[in-house]
Design a protein around this motif. Sequence first.
Motif, short mmCIF file in Angstrom:
data_model
loop_
_atom_site.label_atom_id
_atom_site.label_comp_id
_atom_site.label_asym_id
_atom_site.label_seq_id
_atom_site.Cartn_x
_atom_site.Cartn_y
_atom_site.Cartn_z
N GLY A 270 1.14 -1.33 0.28
CA GLY A 270 0.25 0.34 0.07
C GLY A 270 1.14 0.93 0.34
N CYS A 271 2.02 0.94 0.07
CA CYS A 271 3.32 2.08 0.43
C CYS A 271 4.25 2.37 -0.69
CB CYS A 271 3.09 2.72 1.37
SG CYS A 271 4.07 2.18 2.41
N ASP A 272 5.23 2.96 -0.28
CA ASP A 272 6.68 2.76 -0.66
C ASP A 272 7.86 3.29 0.06
OD1 ASP A 272 6.14 5.27 -1.68
OD2 ASP A 272 6.15 4.82 -3.84
N GLN B 185 5.05 1.74 5.59
CA GLN B 185 4.00 2.93 6.46
C GLN B 185 3.26 2.86 6.78
OE1 GLN B 185 4.64 6.51 7.90
NE2 GLN B 185 6.72 5.93 8.13
N CYS B 186 2.05 1.74 5.78
CA CYS B 186 0.99 1.44 6.00
C CYS B 186 0.58 0.44 6.26
CB CYS B 186 0.67 1.64 4.86
SG CYS B 186 0.92 -0.01 3.37
N GLY B 187 1.60 -1.03 6.51
CA GLY B 187 1.45 -1.69 7.12
C GLY B 187 0.84 -3.14 6.15
N ALA B 188 0.32 -2.57 4.98
CA ALA B 188 -0.51 -3.43 4.81
C ALA B 188 -0.22 -4.50 3.76
CB ALA B 188 -0.93 -2.57 3.07
N CYS B 189 1.38 -4.90 4.19
CA CYS B 189 2.11 -5.60 3.85
C CYS B 189 2.64 -7.01 4.63
CB CYS B 189 3.76 -5.54 3.41
SG CYS B 189 4.62 -4.61 4.74
N VAL B 190 2.32 -6.86 5.98
CA VAL B 190 3.20 -7.78 6.74
C VAL B 190 2.61 -8.70 7.04
CG1 VAL B 190 2.47 -7.98 9.40
CG2 VAL B 190 2.35 -5.59 8.76
N SER C 225 6.72 -7.03 5.17
CA SER C 225 7.71 -7.13 3.55
C SER C 225 8.27 -6.48 2.81
CB SER C 225 6.56 -8.84 3.85
OG SER C 225 5.96 -8.20 2.62
N CYS C 226 7.43 -5.46 2.83
CA CYS C 226 7.85 -4.39 1.91
C CYS C 226 8.99 -3.51 2.11
CB CYS C 226 7.41 -3.46 1.30
SG CYS C 226 7.34 -2.64 2.91
N SER C 227 9.69 -3.91 3.44
CA SER C 227 11.27 -3.48 3.58
C SER C 227 12.21 -4.08 3.89
CB SER C 227 10.51 -2.41 4.99
OG SER C 227 9.93 -2.33 5.63
S1 FES Z 1 3.36 -1.34 1.63
FE1 FES Z 1 3.16 -0.36 3.38
S2 FES Z 1 4.14 -0.56 4.37
FE2 FES Z 1 4.43 -2.19 3.62
#
Ligand code: FES
Lengths: 153, 792
Positions: free
Chosen positions: A39-41, A44-49, A59-61
């Motif tokens: 949900g973001c780059d 910040q958003c946590g959609a990827c937890v 998991s995005c970072s």
């Molecule tokens: S996609 Fe937004 S925090 Fe990982």
Amino acid sequence: MQKINLEVNGKKISKEVPDHTILSNFLRDHLNLTGTHVGCDTSQCGACVIHVDGKSIKSCSTLAVDVNNSKITTIEGLAKNGEMHPMQEAFKKMHGLQCGFCTPGMVMSAVDLLKNKKNPTDQEIRKWLEGNICRCTGYQNIVAAVKEAASKL
Amino acid sequence: MASLVGSRVERKEDKRFLTGKGRYTADINIANQTYAVFVRSPHARAKIKKVDVSKALKSSGVVGILTGEEIATDKIGGLIAGWAIRSEDGTEMKVPANPPLAKDVANFVGEPIAIVIADTLDEAKSASDLVKIDYKILKAVTNTAKTMSGETIHDGIDKNLCYDWLLGDREKVKEAFSKADKIIKVDLINNRLVPNAMEPRACVVDYNTASEEITLYTTSQNPHLSRLVMSAFGGVAPENKLRVVAPDVGGGFGSKINVYNEEIVCSWASKKIERPIKWVAERTESFLTDTHGRDHVTHAELAVTNDGKFLGFKNETIANLGAYARVFGTVTPTYLFGPCATGVYEIPAAYSNVKAVYTNTAPVDAYRGAGRPEATYTIERLVEKAAMELGIDRTELRMRNFPKTFPFKQTLVHTVDSGDYVAGLEKAKQMADYNNFESRRKESEAKGKLRGIGVSSYFEACGIAPSAAVMSLGCGVGLWESAEVRFNPTGQISVFTGAHSHGQSHQTTFAQIAADELGVPIENIDVVHGDTDKGTFGMGTYGSRSLTVGGIAIVNACKKIVAKGKRVAAKMLEVSEDEIEFKDGEFVALKSNKKKTIGEIAFACYVPGQRDEMKSPIPEGDEPGLIESSFFDPANFSFPAGSHICEVEIDPETGEVKVEKYTAVDDFGRIVNPMIVEGQVHGGIAQGIGQALHENTEYDETGQLITASYMDYTMPRADNFPEFNLGFTCTHATSNPLGVKGCGEAGAIASPPTVMNAVIDALGGQEISMPATAEKVWKACKNLKKSNSKAA
Ligand code: FES
Ligand code: FES
């Protein structure tokens, strides 16, 4: 390119990946586990937890190669034998989701919270979920769902 | 059989979302697909002198690069404004061309100039860096208030003015103001917001070279409308060769109403390269190019008598449209705003004057509430200020000016069919323990904190329809909704709706409605939406219209099913039609008590005969099958209303505002599913509190968006809110057979003034603009200390 060995949702996996492959992309594009959202780059958003060795991470970072040899659970791996996890059940019962986009990350985060804290207060739940953005629910029913799950676990 | 309408039915859609099986656009992959990256203008205003793609074309994996030149050559049309607004002087609004790829000039940072298509996303990204564009940078116009004196952005659009619109009667207002004891004035900025649906926009296009059909999977709130616009105005493909699918969509809030450049360009490009194309926005791209919301600068006045009677209202607003006028861009600050600006009050004379201007910023369009939050903020700030200046209790002042009888002919446009504003405010006061507020204020003061209370009462016009009314106001299409109910031979039912759910829960609520109408278990019903190849047509979901328009189309289609069922049952049971009663899914012949279930009737409709007997259950004049459709066009808007009360506590040392209590009492007419309605209200309130305390969209003077990520744009988080306390009152809407009113936007409409009134109360009446950030509030606290010590 590097070869990585993982256990993903209980299945052993061995794959060659380019070094710079981000874990969320690896799950989505290489393993077709599209329940993990992006949900973001800016992390910040946590959609990827997801869970790596039982702990929630974004998991995005994270690079896929950095989790070599670990055990991964994504939202797809939470239900057991077709039975939803009590957290999933609680989200349904308390209407803790609307569009569903933040939901996988939200649920994975919340499951981790209850591992460390059996009966969190409203404030503790809200603080813990600070890294997960939901635009739909106003969070109220998410908090209610976590409490409901805590009472069942 | 117990009625499902009114009960807390758990959602049918949840399981797939909770187990990671949702299917959003970005989850879709098609064999042999390519990836697109858009080259976007880094400048807010610039002439495009030359686009050189030669080097980029040689980059590895590149399949094609297309620019504004090619799209112009192929005569692909641009994006459109959906509503034509006329100025006070009778002239038509001025609208610039908005090509899908900018060719000669770029007008906001992020405007797409070229599409780079490659075998992988990484290759497309690398190649996009090699596209060389020569710009002549021009001076950007970004400040809403000063735009009319800035350089002209679009040739021939003087003062950057789209229209100068008036609703109401200036002379009458002048006269009313001359009789006033007091004139209350406010100068307000309605801060610009980014809708920020959590799913970034995306599209996947699949061109079928055999059938020459384009399938566009996209993040849209209204797939049929997108198809219509792309076909009629874009000329991408005829409607019968264009299928638009909006699968699971992760929130919209208005930002996914528009047809966007990327959807048109990818659809056109896929046909050109004869391969599928996938494009997914990064969050910063969403910030730069999703339509934004609000952005008004307003001066408003309320004429009052000393005993608190409202005599007149005027409102002068400058509304920022951004660089281009889009689908709801021009109507949001006019007909969705002006009529509601007098709020829930009897005010005999009023006018709203709105100047809509172009700036070098992203287009501004509908965002949850669209126009009505801005209207409510204006009137409710005025009323609260009037209460302070007149020394009349804020709730008492409101009650004195509420209409007491309905229908209520509101000052400017609407005739509100039903409501009970007094009951709503009374209930809110009681739930919020309003009368004991002063003791809570003292408790906070004892801790060194400042406490404030704020109220707002709102009504809104939603359920965006009726066609005749909206088209008379300038809408380019009729805003009805369609439904089709398909009874399958073996008893399951597919309900097709032209509305679209991106979180609203139609799969559940619409199934509840159909289950009640048809007397069948809800498990037998599937609600189908979001695919132009499945449902006939639809106008989509925005303006809290799904239930009040689309839901009623379902009711009407079900009624047609039952009517046909009765005719068939009468023939099968060999009685006359008026002897048949339909109840709980059964057609009963009253005298003989013989019956047929609706399932048996459906089967007979599809299998109309039997062995060795020459007899059909289908009556003369009817046809086999059991499929009915309906297009519902209501007689009026729906008018939800309510009163919200908020208490905040401020730490004067840090300026931090904490929302301590939030009470909302709303009247949505009949409620289909209380659990879902509460969820809608929670979400709306949270977005409104976000506007009041946290969110702001900031462009610098060169037109760079400074708040283009979640690092810089403050999204409200779980720990920003208390638990909201909700209550309901109920007066049925008279414009639809269910008596329902829209509920999706109310929270976002009512909450910004409620919170701001509370903050301003805590600050001793000092005006402060949204968002009331810690910094602004801290400064105001300093002023307060100064003036207090002077007074002492
Ligand atoms: S996609 Fe937004 S925090 Fe990982
Ligand atoms: S349910 Fe839509 S973002 Fe959380």
